[in-house]
Enzyme design. Sequence first.
Site, PDB file in Angstrom:
ATOM      1  CD  GLU A  60      -1.453  -2.385   1.901  1.00  0.00           C
ATOM      2  OE1 GLU A  60      -0.100  -2.588   1.711  1.00  0.00           O
ATOM      3  OE2 GLU A  60      -2.322  -3.205   2.218  1.00  0.00           O
ATOM      4  CB  CYS A  83      -0.962  -4.306   8.212  1.00  0.00           C
ATOM      5  SG  CYS A  83       0.171  -2.998   7.962  1.00  0.00           S
ATOM      6  CB  ALA A 162       6.033 -36.422 -14.297  1.00  0.00           C
ATOM      7  CG  ASP A 208      15.804 -39.775 -10.482  1.00  0.00           C
ATOM      8  OD1 ASP A 208      15.909 -41.042 -10.891  1.00  0.00           O
ATOM      9  OD2 ASP A 208      14.584 -39.379 -10.417  1.00  0.00           O
ATOM     10  CG  LEU A 212      16.100 -31.564  -6.187  1.00  0.00           C
ATOM     11  CD1 LEU A 212      15.869 -31.852  -4.891  1.00  0.00           C
ATOM     12  CD2 LEU A 212      15.156 -31.902  -7.175  1.00  0.00           C
ATOM     13  CD  GLU A 303      10.309 -31.195  -8.691  1.00  0.00           C
ATOM     14  OE1 GLU A 303      10.801 -32.242  -9.271  1.00  0.00           O
ATOM     15  OE2 GLU A 303       9.968 -30.143  -9.183  1.00  0.00           O
ATOM     16  CB  SER A 311       5.291 -40.506   3.654  1.00  0.00           C
ATOM     17  OG  SER A 311       6.025 -41.669   3.508  1.00  0.00           O
TER      18      SER A 311
HETATM   19  C1  AOF Z   1       0.170  -5.254   4.421  1.00  0.00           C
HETATM   20  N1  AOF Z   1       0.634  -5.096   3.098  1.00  0.00           N
HETATM   21  O1  AOF Z   1       2.327  -5.436   1.483  1.00  0.00           O
HETATM   22  C2  AOF Z   1       1.977  -6.865   3.483  1.00  0.00           C
HETATM   23  C3  AOF Z   1       1.358  -7.250   4.792  1.00  0.00           C
HETATM   24  O2  AOF Z   1       6.541  -7.306  10.070  1.00  0.00           O
HETATM   25  P1  AOF Z   1       5.750  -6.404   9.318  1.00  0.00           P
HETATM   26  O3  AOF Z   1       5.307  -5.042  10.299  1.00  0.00           O
HETATM   27  O4  AOF Z   1       6.154  -6.197   7.940  1.00  0.00           O
HETATM   28  O5  AOF Z   1       4.284  -7.176   9.366  1.00  0.00           O
HETATM   29  C4  AOF Z   1       4.249  -8.113   8.888  1.00  0.00           C
HETATM   30  C5  AOF Z   1       2.534  -8.527   8.735  1.00  0.00           C
HETATM   31  O6  AOF Z   1       2.096  -7.750   7.829  1.00  0.00           O
HETATM   32  C6  AOF Z   1       2.388  -9.850   7.978  1.00  0.00           C
HETATM   33  O7  AOF Z   1       2.262 -11.043   9.099  1.00  0.00           O
HETATM   34  C7  AOF Z   1       1.224  -9.608   7.328  1.00  0.00           C
HETATM   35  O8  AOF Z   1      -0.108  -9.359   8.509  1.00  0.00           O
HETATM   36  C8  AOF Z   1       1.123  -8.318   6.878  1.00  0.00           C
HETATM   37  N2  AOF Z   1       1.805  -8.001   5.731  1.00  0.00           N
HETATM   38  N3  AOF Z   1       0.268  -6.203   5.202  1.00  0.00           N
HETATM   39  O9  AOF Z   1      -0.648  -4.389   4.782  1.00  0.00           O
HETATM   40  C9  AOF Z   1       1.653  -5.836   2.709  1.00  0.00           C
HETATM   41  N4  AOF Z   1       2.915  -7.796   3.066  1.00  0.00           N
HETATM   42 ZN    ZN Z   2       0.917  -3.184   5.837  1.00  0.00          ZN
END
Ligand code: AOF
Ligand code: ZN
Length: 368
Positions: A60, A83, A162, A208, A212, A303, A311
Amino acid sequence: MAVTDFDRRMMAAAIRYSYRHLGRTGTNPSVSTLIVQTAGDVPVIVGRGLTALGGRPHAETQAIAEAGDLARGATAYVSLEPCAHHGSTPPCAEGLIRAGIARVVSGTTDPDPRVSGRGYAMLRDAGVVVEEDVLADQARRALAGYLTRRVANRPHISLKLALSRDAKIGRRGAGQVAITGAQSGAMTHIARAASDAILVGIGTVLEDNPSLTCRLPGLENRSPIRVVLDRTLRLPMDSALVRSAVDVPLIVATTTDPDDERYRQLLGAGCRMMACDENAGKIALPEMMDDLAGQGVSTVIVEGGAAVASSFLEAGLVDRVDLYEGPVTIGPDGVDAPVTPARMAKDFTLAGTSQFGDDLLRIYERTG
Ligand code: AOF
Ligand code: ZN
């Protein structure tokens, strides 16, 4: 205001865009933001953002910076709930509010307890219109590694197989048998580039001698961590895996004592040794997957070979199966596939099919 077809189109674009940094944002999810401003009748994308390589800044922040004043009154399409916490960066919900965003269209809720629902609440409290769960299935597929690690405390696990026309995966003692063609091979390497780890059993290594790594031109530095299940340390020092351990991380999962001579040799060759629990003569997979998640691994591709695949399936640890079917027939001396399309029907749903040259790929996702 209802969710429109245009909203879904923009969300689809945002989700596609989020794949660009998949596997490259550490333990943070690869999230995308598109800010769309309508001038007259014409909607224009005025800001784009992706979670930065390594995980920060968040998507954002960058989209808002690019949009500048044009963010005022605009709609932000975010693949994940913005967030709400003060981490190493201020809350994205706050940033969207401050930038004057009028409406947020979101793909799915963030299960991070610091965020879950709070991001939306913060936005609504400030008068921003919020639309939740738009193209949620697609958003969750793009965020599968992050969501599984957060919710189930283990990585998201894909099984790649595959199969020949007669449902065999190889011929014992014959090394690698070509079942699928070049295009499927390239797709496999693209999947490796986006995955945190790739895992095989020691049987596959002895048979093989695989590397990887991701060997697509330009993506050589995107190889995942290689993991080999090797309870009794049979991994040869001159195997392709050990010889490249200094350049591309190699985890050797074992129950062998650290005092063992081979343990020390592998350690000395640059392997990362992972002490595992044992269960009925095998490495205890659920505990091992917990440990991998603890080390920040969000996605694993399994793979090979048949026993390892079985398993994982028996332990209920497979979230997705990529079943490639090539045009060859191996015959009765071949190794039976641990799964067939018919047997997948029980616990999995067919999520999509693709054709690569003469090969058919069926993608199954775990039901429920
Ligand atoms: C967002 N936008 O692009 C991402 C988010 O350790 P921090 O502060 O970077 O927070 C990590 C947390 O932020 C992660 O667990 C997830 O909840 C959020 N990721 N949030 O608004 C983003 N990558
Ligand atoms: Zn954020």
